[in-house]
Design a protein around this motif. Structure first.
Motif, short mmCIF file in Angstrom:
data_model
loop_
_atom_site.label_atom_id
_atom_site.label_comp_id
_atom_site.label_asym_id
_atom_site.label_seq_id
_atom_site.Cartn_x
_atom_site.Cartn_y
_atom_site.Cartn_z
N LEU A 165 48.75 -38.60 75.92
CA LEU A 165 49.71 -38.98 76.95
C LEU A 165 50.22 -40.39 76.73
N LEU A 166 49.36 -41.29 76.29
CA LEU A 166 49.77 -42.66 76.02
C LEU A 166 50.88 -42.71 74.97
N LEU A 167 50.73 -41.97 73.90
CA LEU A 167 51.75 -41.96 72.85
C LEU A 167 53.08 -41.42 73.40
N LEU A 168 52.99 -40.41 74.23
CA LEU A 168 54.20 -39.83 74.83
C LEU A 168 54.88 -40.83 75.76
N LEU A 169 54.08 -41.54 76.54
CA LEU A 169 54.63 -42.53 77.47
C LEU A 169 55.23 -43.72 76.74
N LEU A 170 54.61 -44.14 75.66
CA LEU A 170 55.18 -45.23 74.87
C LEU A 170 56.52 -44.82 74.27
N TRP A 171 56.61 -43.59 73.81
CA TRP A 171 57.86 -43.08 73.27
C TRP A 171 58.95 -43.08 74.34
N LEU A 172 58.59 -42.72 75.55
CA LEU A 172 59.54 -42.72 76.66
C LEU A 172 59.87 -44.14 77.10
N ALA A 173 58.89 -45.03 77.04
CA ALA A 173 59.08 -46.41 77.50
C ALA A 173 60.10 -47.16 76.67
N GLY A 174 60.21 -46.83 75.39
CA GLY A 174 61.21 -47.48 74.55
C GLY A 174 62.62 -47.26 75.08
N THR A 184 76.28 -45.44 80.60
CA THR A 184 76.28 -43.98 80.64
C THR A 184 75.39 -43.39 79.55
N ALA A 185 75.55 -43.88 78.33
CA ALA A 185 74.76 -43.35 77.21
C ALA A 185 73.27 -43.63 77.37
N PRO A 186 72.85 -44.88 77.70
CA PRO A 186 71.41 -45.12 77.88
C PRO A 186 70.79 -44.28 79.00
N ILE A 187 71.54 -44.06 80.08
CA ILE A 187 71.01 -43.24 81.18
C ILE A 187 70.82 -41.80 80.71
N ARG A 188 71.83 -41.28 80.04
CA ARG A 188 71.74 -39.90 79.54
C ARG A 188 70.60 -39.76 78.54
N GLN A 189 70.46 -40.73 77.65
CA GLN A 189 69.41 -40.68 76.63
C GLN A 189 68.02 -40.76 77.27
N LEU A 190 67.88 -41.59 78.30
CA LEU A 190 66.59 -41.71 78.98
C LEU A 190 66.23 -40.40 79.69
N ILE A 191 67.19 -39.80 80.36
CA ILE A 191 66.92 -38.55 81.08
C ILE A 191 66.55 -37.44 80.09
N VAL A 192 67.28 -37.37 78.99
CA VAL A 192 66.98 -36.35 77.98
C VAL A 192 65.59 -36.57 77.40
N ARG A 193 65.27 -37.83 77.09
CA ARG A 193 63.94 -38.11 76.54
C ARG A 193 62.85 -37.81 77.56
N TYR A 194 63.12 -38.08 78.83
CA TYR A 194 62.15 -37.77 79.89
C TYR A 194 61.89 -36.27 79.95
N LEU A 195 62.95 -35.47 79.92
CA LEU A 195 62.79 -34.01 79.97
C LEU A 195 62.02 -33.51 78.75
N ILE A 196 62.30 -34.08 77.59
CA ILE A 196 61.56 -33.69 76.38
C ILE A 196 60.08 -34.07 76.52
N ALA A 197 59.83 -35.28 77.04
CA ALA A 197 58.45 -35.74 77.20
C ALA A 197 57.68 -34.83 78.16
N VAL A 198 58.32 -34.43 79.26
CA VAL A 198 57.66 -33.53 80.22
C VAL A 198 57.39 -32.17 79.58
N ALA A 199 58.35 -31.66 78.82
CA ALA A 199 58.16 -30.36 78.18
C ALA A 199 57.05 -30.42 77.13
N VAL A 200 57.06 -31.45 76.31
CA VAL A 200 56.02 -31.61 75.28
C VAL A 200 54.65 -31.80 75.94
N GLY A 201 54.62 -32.63 77.00
CA GLY A 201 53.36 -32.85 77.71
C GLY A 201 52.81 -31.59 78.34
N ALA A 202 53.70 -30.77 78.89
CA ALA A 202 53.27 -29.50 79.50
C ALA A 202 52.64 -28.59 78.46
N GLY A 203 53.24 -28.54 77.27
CA GLY A 203 52.67 -27.72 76.20
C GLY A 203 51.38 -28.29 75.66
#
Length: 213
Positions: A146-155, A177-196
């Motif tokens: 989880l720490l690695l995933l959170l660090l990836w999202l924190a960047g 606009t672009a940073p917000i979209r990129q953060l949301i996309v990365r958040y969704l990826i992090a949640v999906a990867v974390g769930a798996g």
């Protein structure tokens, strides 16, 4: 397309473009490394703090983390892992929407390190080396994943927060606009990867608890 051609034909514009790309890459990477160092410092602080408080929170954390009943049912363990991952990932993402996000992220990772240090110290004091090894198999491996995933999202959260600071001084919102979209996309990826990943971590925790506890 025209912008790319104009940059390619203009040495000054090309140099500025390369500098901007370097800043966008180096900034988040430096922030992620800083957050990782803060986590490690917090972990080192948590170990002696756990030793001093072995009769209170250290012992309570150790008792909870090493209670076999907490690993009896797969779905119970999975939901606990999943909810913890979801809350922490959401907290990291929300830090990106604040001008003080970098400070909040640093506090978050330092506090996470302190908590893990407290747990490890409490388990070691209560059950020795064997208990510490079991604790790592049950809890620390999922926590490190989880720490690695959170660090990836924190960047990406850091990048948005830095953009908000620039906008606060310039008085505009252009370029967010672009940073917000990129953060949301990365958040969704992090949640999906974390769930798996938590499916594997929960299954391994139940298996190790049944054999080692």
């Amino acid at each position: 397309m025209r912008a790319a051609r104009s940059i390619a034909g203009n040495p000054i514009a090309e140099g500025e473009h390369r500098q901007t790309l370097h800043q966008r890459t180096a900034g988040p990477l430096t922030a992620v490394l800083t957050f990782a160092v803060l986590f490690f410092i917090g972990y080192l602080i948590g170990i002696p703090a756990g030793r001093r408080g072995e009769e209170t929170y250290g012992a309570a954390l150790a008792a909870f983390r090493m209670d076999k009943q907490n690993y009896a049912a797969f779905w119970t363990v999975y939901v606990r892992f999943l909810s913890g991952m979801f809350l922490q990932a959401t907290a990291v993402m929300l830090c990106g929407f604040h001008v003080g996000g970098s400070i909040f992220l640093g506090i978050f990772f330092a506090a996470k390190g302190i908590l893990m240090g407290l747990c490890a110290s409490g388990v070691y004091l209560a059950q020795g080396v064997r208990g510490l090894v079991v604790h790592w198999l049950l809890s620390c491996l999922p926590d490190l994943g989880l720490l690695l995933l959170l660090l990836w999202l924190a960047g990406r959260a850091y990048l948005l927060s830095a953009g908000l600071i620039r906008c606060a001084f310039s008085g505009g919102r252009a370029g967010l606009t672009a940073p917000i979209r990129q953060l949301i996309v990365r958040y969704l990826i992090a949640v999906a990867v974390g769930a798996g990943a938590n499916l594997v971590f929960a299954a391994s925790a139940v298996l190790f608890a049944g054999v080692l506890l």
